[in-house]
Design a protein around this motif. Structure first.
Motif, mmCIF file in Angstrom:
data_model
loop_
_atom_site.group_PDB
_atom_site.id
_atom_site.type_symbol
_atom_site.label_atom_id
_atom_site.label_comp_id
_atom_site.label_asym_id
_atom_site.label_seq_id
_atom_site.Cartn_x
_atom_site.Cartn_y
_atom_site.Cartn_z
ATOM 1 N N GLY A 1 0.794 -1.214 0.000
ATOM 2 C CA GLY A 1 0.000 0.000 0.000
ATOM 3 C C GLY A 1 0.826 1.262 0.000
ATOM 4 N N TYR B 1 -2.931 7.200 -2.136
ATOM 5 C CA TYR B 1 -4.320 6.853 -2.430
ATOM 6 C C TYR B 1 -5.255 8.060 -2.386
ATOM 7 C CZ TYR B 1 -3.371 1.831 -2.545
ATOM 8 O OH TYR B 1 -2.923 0.582 -2.890
ATOM 9 N N PHE C 1 -3.004 -1.791 1.276
ATOM 10 C CA PHE C 1 -3.410 -0.466 1.723
ATOM 11 C C PHE C 1 -2.406 0.064 2.733
ATOM 12 C CE2 PHE C 1 -6.832 -3.343 0.758
ATOM 13 C CZ PHE C 1 -7.533 -2.653 -0.227
ATOM 14 N N LEU D 1 -9.025 -1.038 6.928
ATOM 15 C CA LEU D 1 -9.285 0.312 6.445
ATOM 16 C C LEU D 1 -10.188 1.083 7.403
ATOM 17 C CD1 LEU D 1 -9.985 -0.435 2.684
ATOM 18 C CD2 LEU D 1 -7.973 0.689 3.631
ATOM 19 N N TRP E 1 -12.086 6.064 4.715
ATOM 20 C CA TRP E 1 -11.042 5.973 3.686
ATOM 21 C C TRP E 1 -11.599 6.453 2.349
ATOM 22 C CZ3 TRP E 1 -9.212 2.398 -0.310
ATOM 23 C CH2 TRP E 1 -7.838 2.551 -0.574
#
Length: 348
Positions: A260, A265, A285, A290, A294
């Motif tokens: 991740g 992201y 991630f 998560l 997110w």
């Protein structure tokens, strides 16, 4: 005959102790005193334990179990400096994963403990999962499945602007060409995709057939699909940032089954929102699990799996087989496969 060699199997609910014991008994003719404990992963998540990462929180248990073991085989036990200090007989740690992040390798080396890993154990599984994510992303399989499961029959999805894409004839850029990347490249060529690769450590003479090596910026600007297979290092952290996302082809797809930390992201969410990216497939991630807020949750152009790329039964058996090969080599006094600390002064 001498005393049996004491081996602690610290397996879990994925690489199980019965699988480890079976492979050891097949590979090793020496008399072994096998003892075992079952760690709680994956029924309980791993985390940081003292100075090591991605380990089960069982440091005190390991202190009790390792007092007289010569060999330990595990993928999730925390081999911290404290644990190693309490294991005077320990000479070999076999970590049944691609990188021994749960082991304090420096402390092990100082104590004459060899540390080996099992690289390539999940290459088949991870490569197939990457291809699965590509297909699910470019054809938007999850939202279509959910629509049918909800009782809908949306013939409007046949409209040109709603259609997905094909891998056949597409240009797919692979960032990283290790064991997983090479297998992905081979599968993609069977799809008749054009495969290009960016990897500064690859010898061009070792490239798979019909695969072209290029630099990262050229790859990003030339690919319909970009798939990440690089290691996370200080040099590769956040390598796909806002600036590099902007150089990707409009309407392209991004797939990450590596780490991740390779990707920004938040910038990916913005690129999806403004239409620069057509879709994203993710298995890894920056924070796991998560958080509910997110930024990529809830988008029908994002395909998510919970870090499962390597999760096949064959991976567990392959890890055990590779571990057994390490133990057999150690007992024979031979070169150790997957030795991480090559400067260690180990003795059988």
């Amino acid at each position: 005959m001498g005393e049996p060699r004491r081996v602690l199997l610290a397996g879990d609910h994925f690489v199980r102790n019965d699988i480890l014991a079976d492979r050891l008994n097949r590979a090793v003719s020496a008399d072994l005193d096998l003892r075992s404990i079952t760690l709680p992963w994956p029924l309980e998540p791993f985390g940081r334990v003292s100075e090591v990462d991605e380990a089960s929180d069982v440091e005190d248990t390991m202190l009790e179990q390792l007092t007289d073991a010569e060999i330990v085989i595990t993928q999730m036990a925390p081999l911290t400096e404290r644990v190693l200090a309490a294991a005077p007989a320990l000479r070999l740690v076999v970590c049944t994963r691609g990188g021994p992040v749960n082991v304090n390798v420096e402390a092990a080396t100082a104590r004459g403990v060899a540390v080996c890993n099992t690289p390539g154990r999940n290459a088949v599984a991870a490569a197939e999962h990457a291809i699965t994510l590509m297909l699910a992303t470019v054809r938007a399989i999850p939202p279509v499945h959910n629509s049918v499961a909800a009782g809908e029959w949306r013939s409007d999805l046949y409209a040109y602007d709603a259609c997905g894409a094909e891998l056949g004839g597409a240009t797919v850029g692979l960032i990283g060409l290790g064991a997983i990347g090479r297998r992905v490249a081979r599968i993609l060529r069977a799809f008749d995709a054009t495969v290009i690769v960016s990897d500064p450590f690859v010898d061009p003479a070792t490239l798979p057939p019909d695969v072209r090596l290029t630099d990262l910026d050229t790859l990003l600007g030339s690919s319909d699909v970009v798939s990440l297979h690089a290691r996370l290092t200080p040099d590769t952290a956040n390598m796909i940032d806002r600036a590099r996302l902007a150089t990707m082809r409009p309407g392209s797809y991004l797939v990450n089954t590596a780490r991740g930390g390779l990707v920004d992201y938040t910038a990916v969410a913005d690129a999806l929102r403004d239409g620069h990216l057509a879709g994203v497939g993710l298995d890894v991630f920056p924070v796991e699990p998560l958080p509910q807020d997110w930024p990529l949750l809830g988008s029908d152009r994002v395909v998510l799996t919970p870090h499962l790329a390597g999760a096949t039964r064959q991976t567990a058996h392959r890890a055990a087989e590779l571990a057994a090969e390490v133990v057999a080599a150690y007992l024979a006094g031979s070169e150790l496969p997957g030795l991480v600390n090559s400067d260690v002064a180990w003795r059988t």
